[in-house]
Enzyme design. Structure first.
Site, PDB file in Angstrom:
ATOM      1  N   TRP A 102      83.425  37.777  69.712  1.00  0.00           N
ATOM      2  CA  TRP A 102      84.190  37.352  68.540  1.00  0.00           C
ATOM      3  C   TRP A 102      84.292  38.452  67.497  1.00  0.00           C
ATOM      4  O   TRP A 102      85.329  38.595  66.842  1.00  0.00           O
ATOM      5  CB  TRP A 102      83.594  36.076  67.958  1.00  0.00           C
ATOM      6  CG  TRP A 102      83.687  34.943  68.935  1.00  0.00           C
ATOM      7  CD1 TRP A 102      82.666  34.355  69.620  1.00  0.00           C
ATOM      8  CD2 TRP A 102      84.889  34.302  69.398  1.00  0.00           C
ATOM      9  NE1 TRP A 102      83.158  33.378  70.461  1.00  0.00           N
ATOM     10  CE2 TRP A 102      84.510  33.327  70.349  1.00  0.00           C
ATOM     11  CE3 TRP A 102      86.241  34.454  69.090  1.00  0.00           C
ATOM     12  CZ2 TRP A 102      85.436  32.504  70.993  1.00  0.00           C
ATOM     13  CZ3 TRP A 102      87.169  33.641  69.737  1.00  0.00           C
ATOM     14  CH2 TRP A 102      86.758  32.678  70.668  1.00  0.00           C
ATOM     15  N   ASP A 172      81.747  35.876  59.598  1.00  0.00           N
ATOM     16  CA  ASP A 172      82.201  34.750  60.407  1.00  0.00           C
ATOM     17  C   ASP A 172      80.954  33.930  60.722  1.00  0.00           C
ATOM     18  O   ASP A 172      80.096  34.360  61.494  1.00  0.00           O
ATOM     19  CB  ASP A 172      82.861  35.267  61.686  1.00  0.00           C
ATOM     20  CG  ASP A 172      83.259  34.153  62.648  1.00  0.00           C
ATOM     21  OD1 ASP A 172      83.006  32.962  62.348  1.00  0.00           O
ATOM     22  OD2 ASP A 172      83.812  34.474  63.723  1.00  0.00           O
ATOM     23  N   LYS A 196      81.857  23.473  65.416  1.00  0.00           N
ATOM     24  CA  LYS A 196      80.517  23.660  65.948  1.00  0.00           C
ATOM     25  C   LYS A 196      79.468  22.978  65.070  1.00  0.00           C
ATOM     26  O   LYS A 196      78.670  22.188  65.557  1.00  0.00           O
ATOM     27  CB  LYS A 196      80.205  25.150  66.087  1.00  0.00           C
ATOM     28  CG  LYS A 196      81.190  25.882  67.008  1.00  0.00           C
ATOM     29  CD  LYS A 196      80.921  27.374  67.038  1.00  0.00           C
ATOM     30  CE  LYS A 196      82.005  28.119  67.801  1.00  0.00           C
ATOM     31  NZ  LYS A 196      82.004  27.846  69.237  1.00  0.00           N
TER      32      LYS A 196
END
Length: 361
Positions: A102, A172, A196
């Site tokens: 990511w 992030d 999540k």
């Protein structure tokens, strides 16, 4: 109906209590005779939900007044480009620390917007660890330093978050926000897809310093400007109302369980169950992440052979466990144990792991 042991990486488990409340209110929210999905986003009933979600985030994360709290769409993936579009000025450089897939994707998008550089990377060791902070290549001229605080695929996590680096830090936090205290004032911006730890997919939380909100160049499209959404309280266009409603309910659920500190203690206990099983297996279970970089959200491990990996996953599925397949980059197994995953589910997985080892060693 029995609930599955849900260890999916995202969309992930939601609290039973939140889902049950949503079920009860599905046809009649707040005595409106309508589902929250049917309400106008301009209505008082919806705006109360919207505003409460923002205030709960401010309280739980102790967000200072000089930060905006935006409820956007597009997931963290849109923030990979939206952030540099709004913050990175011509001639400025953004520094990216690579700790997994990511963060690599975030870098790729930023490279399309402006100048970037890599301050450190753990790729040469297949992202088994978080780079040593003292070895990072930092420069006071960097507009910001971007990190991914938790790496779902590789099961690594930044252990410390109170940074005093040469430049503002951008993070992030999609897969570990609300799992532990966060010194928000140490960051220029924080963003997180909800699916999540915060709620369902569809809403993205962005926490950004107000001084950064109006820095986008004039040619930046209206919908991709932070100031567009800040000026309209994230109601410039129709928000994902049901996702925001569930976000608000999850935040209330966290409040009732001791807030972020309560989640941190709960998560430590859950992670210890699984890591103790791995460490005590004599090498039967082999963790991917180095011990000092282990994630409290995603426990990644392999068994001695690929055949045993497949057998473990097949028997686990039969026993009611869902989402234990590791990502193709790492293989093996992965248990995602976000806030809503119960200690009982982790205990059941620990018992299964011990029994499987006993039967197959």
């Amino acid at each position: 109906m029995s609930r599955a042991y849900n260890f999916n990486a995202g969309p992930a488990a939601l609290p039973d209590e939140v889902l049950e409340k949503a079920q009860k209110e599905m046809l009649d929210f707040n005595h409106t005779g309508m589902s929250v999905m049917e309400l106008s986003h301009r209505s008082t009933d919806y705006e109360q939900v919207h505003n409460q979600a923002q205030e709960r985030l401010r309280t739980l994360l102790d967000i200072p007044e000089d930060y905006e709290v935006l409820l956007l769409q597009g997931g963290a993936s849109l923030q990979f480009s939206m952030l540099p579009m709004n913050v990175l000025q011509s001639g400025e450089t953004a520094n990216y620390i690579l700790t997994g897939s990511w963060s690599e994707k975030a870098l790729k998008e930023a490279q399309m917007i402006g100048q970037t550089r890599v301050g450190a990377s753990a790729k040469d060791q297949n992202f088994t660890h978080i780079p040593d902070v003292d070895a990072l290549q930092l420069d006071s001229r960097d507009k910001y330093v971007h990190i991914t605080t938790n790496n779902t695929i590789f099961g690594t996590q930044w252990q410390e978050l109170d940074y005093n680096w040469l430049s503002p830090v951008v993070a992030d936090m999609s897969s570990d926000i609300l799992s532990r205290p966060v010194p928000v004032s140490s960051f220029g911006a924080i963003y997180a897809g909800a699916q999540k730890n915060l709620g369902p997919s569809g809403v993205t939380v962005v926490i950004v310093k107000k001084e950064w909100v109006s820095q986008a160049p004039g040619h930046t499209p209206t919908m991709l400007r932070y100031d567009t959404h800040a000026e309209k309280n994230s109601l410039f266009h129709t928000p994902p109302t049901f996702a925001v409603y569930l976000l608000n309910e999850v935040l209330g659920w966290v409040e009732e369980r001791g807030g972020v500190l309560g989640m941190q203690q709960r998560n430590k206990e859950k992670a210890a169950m699984l890591y103790d099983t791995i460490d005590g297996s004599g090498g039967f279970y082999r963790g991917h992440a180095e011990t000092d970089s282990r994630s409290s959200m995603n426990v990644t491990f392999n068994l001695p052979t690929e055949e045993l990996n497949k057998q473990f996953l097949a028997e686990a599925k039969q026993a009611g466990f869902v989402g234990l397949n590791g990502h193709r980059s790492v293989g093996g197994c992965r248990a995602s144990i976000y806030n809503a995953v119960s200690k009982e589910s982790c205990q059941a997985l620990q018992d299964f792991m011990l029994t499987f080892q006993k039967n197959h060693q």
